[in-house]
Design a protein around this motif. Structure first.
Motif, short mmCIF file in Angstrom:
data_model
loop_
_atom_site.label_atom_id
_atom_site.label_comp_id
_atom_site.label_asym_id
_atom_site.label_seq_id
_atom_site.Cartn_x
_atom_site.Cartn_y
_atom_site.Cartn_z
N THR A 218 21.90 4.81 47.26
CA THR A 218 22.51 6.06 46.88
C THR A 218 21.92 6.52 45.53
O THR A 218 21.25 5.60 45.03
N ARG A 219 21.75 7.73 45.48
CA ARG A 219 21.31 8.34 44.19
C ARG A 219 22.28 7.83 43.22
O ARG A 219 21.85 7.66 41.88
N GLU A 220 23.54 7.66 43.19
CA GLU A 220 24.56 7.13 42.29
C GLU A 220 24.04 6.01 42.09
O GLU A 220 24.27 5.51 40.52
N ALA A 221 23.73 5.04 43.04
CA ALA A 221 23.28 3.57 42.45
C ALA A 221 22.05 3.69 41.68
O ALA A 221 22.03 2.76 40.77
N ILE A 222 21.22 4.49 41.97
CA ILE A 222 20.02 4.44 41.40
C ILE A 222 20.31 5.14 39.99
O ILE A 222 19.60 4.35 38.87
N ALA A 223 20.95 5.80 39.69
CA ALA A 223 21.38 6.25 38.26
C ALA A 223 22.11 5.31 37.60
O ALA A 223 22.20 5.42 36.20
N ALA A 224 22.69 4.53 38.05
CA ALA A 224 23.55 3.31 37.56
C ALA A 224 22.73 2.33 36.84
O ALA A 224 23.14 1.39 36.44
N LEU A 225 21.38 2.38 37.45
CA LEU A 225 20.65 1.12 36.86
C LEU A 225 20.52 1.25 35.39
O LEU A 225 20.11 2.26 34.80
N ARG A 226 20.57 0.07 34.91
CA ARG A 226 20.50 -0.18 33.35
C ARG A 226 19.48 -1.15 33.09
O ARG A 226 19.77 -2.32 32.78
N LEU A 227 18.06 -1.06 33.38
CA LEU A 227 17.04 -1.90 33.05
C LEU A 227 15.71 -1.01 32.82
O LEU A 227 15.84 0.19 32.99
N PRO A 228 14.51 -1.53 32.05
CA PRO A 228 13.34 -0.86 31.80
C PRO A 228 12.99 -0.58 33.21
O PRO A 228 12.84 -1.31 34.07
N VAL A 229 12.29 1.00 32.93
CA VAL A 229 11.88 1.64 34.42
C VAL A 229 10.40 2.35 33.97
O VAL A 229 10.45 2.94 32.92
N LEU A 230 9.27 1.93 34.77
CA LEU A 230 8.20 2.63 34.58
C LEU A 230 8.02 3.38 36.03
O LEU A 230 7.92 2.82 37.08
N VAL A 231 7.99 4.75 35.91
CA VAL A 231 7.44 5.51 37.29
C VAL A 231 6.20 6.11 36.93
O VAL A 231 5.91 6.90 35.82
N VAL A 232 5.37 5.83 37.96
CA VAL A 232 3.75 6.46 37.81
C VAL A 232 3.74 7.36 39.06
O VAL A 232 3.86 6.97 40.38
N GLY A 233 3.30 8.57 38.51
CA GLY A 233 3.14 9.53 39.64
C GLY A 233 1.80 10.27 39.56
O GLY A 233 1.27 10.13 38.18
N ASN A 234 1.28 11.10 40.56
CA ASN A 234 0.06 11.77 40.46
C ASN A 234 0.34 13.31 41.42
O ASN A 234 1.33 13.24 42.24
N SER A 235 -0.37 13.92 40.81
CA SER A 235 -0.47 15.29 41.99
C SER A 235 -1.47 15.20 42.99
O SER A 235 -2.08 14.25 43.17
N GLU A 236 -1.45 16.50 43.85
CA GLU A 236 -2.65 16.23 44.78
C GLU A 236 -2.23 15.30 45.92
O GLU A 236 -3.01 14.60 46.65
N ASP A 237 -0.96 15.14 46.17
CA ASP A 237 -0.66 13.93 47.11
C ASP A 237 0.83 14.35 47.82
O ASP A 237 1.95 14.45 47.25
N HIS A 238 0.57 14.58 49.18
CA HIS A 238 1.59 15.15 49.73
C HIS A 238 2.74 13.99 50.14
O HIS A 238 4.17 14.35 50.23
N VAL B 221 -4.07 20.23 52.60
CA VAL B 221 -3.24 20.02 51.40
C VAL B 221 -3.53 18.63 50.75
O VAL B 221 -3.29 18.73 49.46
N SER B 222 -3.86 17.74 51.57
CA SER B 222 -4.18 16.18 51.06
C SER B 222 -4.94 15.60 51.89
O SER B 222 -4.45 14.48 52.61
N PRO B 223 -6.16 15.89 51.95
CA PRO B 223 -7.26 15.09 52.76
C PRO B 223 -7.29 13.53 52.46
O PRO B 223 -7.59 12.53 53.48
N ASP B 224 -6.63 13.12 51.44
CA ASP B 224 -6.79 11.47 50.98
C ASP B 224 -5.88 10.73 51.63
O ASP B 224 -6.00 9.97 52.36
N ASN B 225 -4.45 11.77 51.89
CA ASN B 225 -3.67 11.00 53.05
C ASN B 225 -3.79 11.05 54.23
O ASN B 225 -3.42 10.06 54.86
#
Length: 279
Positions: A202-222, A167-171
């Motif tokens: 916690t998820r609650e603490a993550i959801a409470a963040l109030r700042l600019p955020v960039l999330v970068v993701g890709n497929s084919e990555d287990h 499923v993910s030979p690179d990994n």
């Protein structure tokens, strides 16, 4: 580029800095180093990038304190920014580095002004299933600490390794590379401890963040499922998700897209260049 060293709990840790401008702490992934961080950060971005090579990674010593943890590495990274005189910074990183940055954003909001999370491997849980193969690799190393070839063969025969091959030979290739490291004992500790860990937020603490955020993701990555990147981006109100080409398909195109995404994000931040701080 310049380097400096700090000592923490008896471990000598390497800090690499490059560029001029506002401060960015940008951390490498598990088993990575400053070169990995550099490869994912835009050149000429007008920012001062600092990367701490975490314990037992890059040229940094493992030290004697165990277990290794994301909290430990985050504390070390904070000490590195203090040594460099950074009063406020953008926190970011790749994989484990993203987990370190996320923890700092939650626990040290006085320091972190914006957040860059590239290919996150954790949200809030400890020992997520996508990190299980690292624990299996660590177990193989502990069974054959003086015989890297035997340890590698043991891991290759495992269910986790066979699954990654499909499923993910690179990994898988990344994991197999750990068996070439000269100190299998500390490498086993590193892999086992971090695979069983989490950001400690916690998820609650993550959801409470109030700042600019960039999330970068890709497929084919287990190990770094795109679903995790989407989940974090959905949790944080101001987060922006950018999907880039899969690293497994074309590493050069992947890194170019990551650098482009980060460059655009940083350029949009409210920075006063002469002051080097975020407003």
């Amino acid at each position: 580029m310049s380097e400096r060293w700090i000592r923490r709990d008896g471990a000598r840790l390497r800090i690499v800095e490059a560029g001029e401008g506002a401060a960015v702490l940008f951390q490498h992934g598990l088993g990575g180093d400053a070169a990995q961080a550099e490869g994912n950060f835009p050149d000429g971005a007008g920012w001062h990038r600092l990367t701490l090579e975490c314990r037992a990674q890059g040229q940094s010593e493992p030290g004697r304190t165990r277990p290794f943890s994301i909290a430990m590495f985050a504390d070390d990274a904070t000490a590195a920014t203090e040594a460099a005189g950074m009063r406020s910074f953008v926190a970011g990183g790749v994989s484990m580095g993203a987990a370190i940055a996320l923890r700092l954003a939650v626990t040290r909001p006085d320091l972190v002004s914006a957040l860059v999370l590239v290919r996150p491997a954790w949200v809030a849980e400890t020992a997520p299933g996508n990190m299980r193969a690292y624990g299996v690799a660590a177990d193989a190393m502990l069974r054959h600490p003086r015989h890297p070839a035997a340890a590698r063969e043991t891991f290759a025969a495992s269910t986790e390794a066979r699954r990654l091959a499909e499923v993910s030979p690179d990994n898988l290739a990344s994991l197999v590379g750990f068996f070439e490291r000269p100190d299998l004992a500390s490498t086993a500790d590193l892999l086992a401890d971090i695979a069983a860990d989490g950001p400690g937020v916690t998820r609650e603490a993550i959801a409470a963040l109030r700042l600019p955020v960039l999330v970068v993701g890709n497929s084919e990555d287990h190990v770094h499922p795109l679903a995790l990147a989407r989940e974090i981006a959905e949790l944080i109100p101001a987060a922006r998700l950018v999907e880039v080409p899969a690293k497994a398909a074309d590493k050069a195109a992947h890194q170019a897209a990551v650098r482009h995404a980060i460059s655009g994000f940083l350029a949009a931040l409210p920075v006063a260049p002469s002051e080097g701080i975020l407003r």
